[in-house]
Design an enzyme around this catalytic site. Structure first.
Site, mmCIF file in Angstrom:
data_model
loop_
_atom_site.group_PDB
_atom_site.id
_atom_site.type_symbol
_atom_site.label_atom_id
_atom_site.label_comp_id
_atom_site.label_asym_id
_atom_site.label_seq_id
_atom_site.Cartn_x
_atom_site.Cartn_y
_atom_site.Cartn_z
ATOM 1 N N CYS A 3 0.866 -1.189 0.000
ATOM 2 C CA CYS A 3 0.000 0.000 0.000
ATOM 3 C C CYS A 3 0.902 1.239 0.000
ATOM 4 C CB CYS A 3 -0.977 -0.020 1.174
ATOM 5 S SG CYS A 3 -0.197 0.029 2.804
ATOM 6 N N ASN A 6 2.388 1.441 4.293
ATOM 7 C CA ASN A 6 2.679 0.174 4.989
ATOM 8 C C ASN A 6 2.423 0.270 6.492
ATOM 9 O OD1 ASN A 6 5.555 -2.025 5.556
ATOM 10 N ND2 ASN A 6 3.436 -2.592 5.180
ATOM 11 N N CYS A 8 -1.301 0.900 7.427
ATOM 12 C CA CYS A 8 -2.752 0.632 7.598
ATOM 13 C C CYS A 8 -3.204 -0.623 6.857
ATOM 14 C CB CYS A 8 -3.575 1.831 7.134
ATOM 15 S SG CYS A 8 -3.293 3.341 8.090
ATOM 16 N N ARG A 9 -3.255 -0.560 5.518
ATOM 17 C CA ARG A 9 -3.861 -1.642 4.759
ATOM 18 C C ARG A 9 -2.965 -2.870 4.595
ATOM 19 N NH1 ARG A 9 -5.175 2.132 -0.227
ATOM 20 N NH2 ARG A 9 -3.271 3.048 0.647
ATOM 21 N N SER A 10 -1.740 -2.668 4.101
ATOM 22 C CA SER A 10 -0.911 -3.847 3.817
ATOM 23 C C SER A 10 -0.487 -4.611 5.076
ATOM 24 C CB SER A 10 0.289 -3.499 2.927
ATOM 25 O OG SER A 10 1.117 -2.526 3.503
ATOM 26 N N ASP A 119 -8.166 3.773 1.194
ATOM 27 C CA ASP A 119 -7.206 4.195 2.216
ATOM 28 C C ASP A 119 -7.983 4.642 3.465
ATOM 29 O OD1 ASP A 119 -5.328 5.423 3.769
ATOM 30 O OD2 ASP A 119 -4.509 6.674 2.172
HETATM 31 P P1 4NP Z 1 -1.712 2.832 4.110
HETATM 32 O O1 4NP Z 1 -2.369 4.161 4.698
HETATM 33 O O2 4NP Z 1 -1.195 3.170 2.745
HETATM 34 O O3 4NP Z 1 -2.860 1.894 4.066
HETATM 35 O O4 4NP Z 1 -0.621 2.417 5.071
HETATM 36 C C1 4NP Z 1 -1.693 5.376 4.784
HETATM 37 C C2 4NP Z 1 -0.785 5.599 5.785
HETATM 38 C C3 4NP Z 1 -0.159 6.816 5.894
HETATM 39 C C4 4NP Z 1 -0.435 7.805 4.972
HETATM 40 C C5 4NP Z 1 -1.345 7.579 3.973
HETATM 41 C C6 4NP Z 1 -1.966 6.366 3.875
HETATM 42 N N1 4NP Z 1 0.201 9.065 5.082
HETATM 43 O O5 4NP Z 1 -0.162 9.956 4.315
HETATM 44 O O6 4NP Z 1 1.078 9.226 5.927
#
Ligand code: 4NP
Length: 146
Positions: A3, A6, A8-10, A119
């Site tokens: 994602c 790294n 939240c989702r992955s 997201d």
């Molecule tokens: P992820 O979510 O891609 O599912 O880990 C996010 C985590 C952090 C951010 C964006 C999305 N960020 O903008 O810091």
């Protein structure tokens, strides 16, 4: 499992797939990474940790890292959570064959539809939905291989 951050989702996807590997007694290696490096070294987001824990999955051993080109050789399959992840990862692919390892995670549960795992970073309520979407996709993938 890839994602953006790294965190939240992955990490959820990694935890869910590892849980299924145990359940189905498969000999697979699974890891997760982000296209970005901002959160490298961090634990998963506490909301991902809590959601996974609710389903009996501990993801607190995970630390965020950035996807690297060597991952294309090391892994047979690279699942991305959204189309931006796919674009960013495909830019790094050393060859067409490496790029062919990349697919959207939800194409396992909704083949050919190119659906995205949204997201949840700015949406506290999104984590539960992410878990369910990814769980269904991982279940479909694993069932094709047992
Ligand atoms: P992820 O979510 O891609 O599912 O880990 C996010 C985590 C952090 C951010 C964006 C999305 N960020 O903008 O810091």
């Amino acid at each position: 499992m890839v994602c953006l951050g790294n965190i939240c989702r992955s990490p959820l996807a990694e935890g869910i797939m590892k849980d299924k590997i145990k359940k189905y007694q498969l000999d697979w290696e699974v890891d997760s990474a982000g296209t970005g490096s901002w959160h490298a070294g961090e634990l998963p987001d506490v909301r991902s940790i809590d959601t996974a824990r609710k389903y009996g999955i501990d993801i607190t051993d995970q630390r965020a890292r950035q996807f690297k080109t060597a991952d294309f050789d090391h892994f047979d399959q690279i699942f991305v959570m959204d189309r931006a992840n796919r674009r960013d990862i495909l830019r790094l692919a050393p060859s067409t064959a490496h790029g062919a390892k990349v697919d959207l995670m939800l194409n396992q549960s909704s083949p050919g539809e190119d659906r995205e795992v949204p997201d949840p970073y700015y949406d506290d309520d999104g984590f539960e939905m992410v878990f369910r979407m990814v769980d269904e996709a991982c279940e479909q993938f694993v069932r094709q291989h047992v």
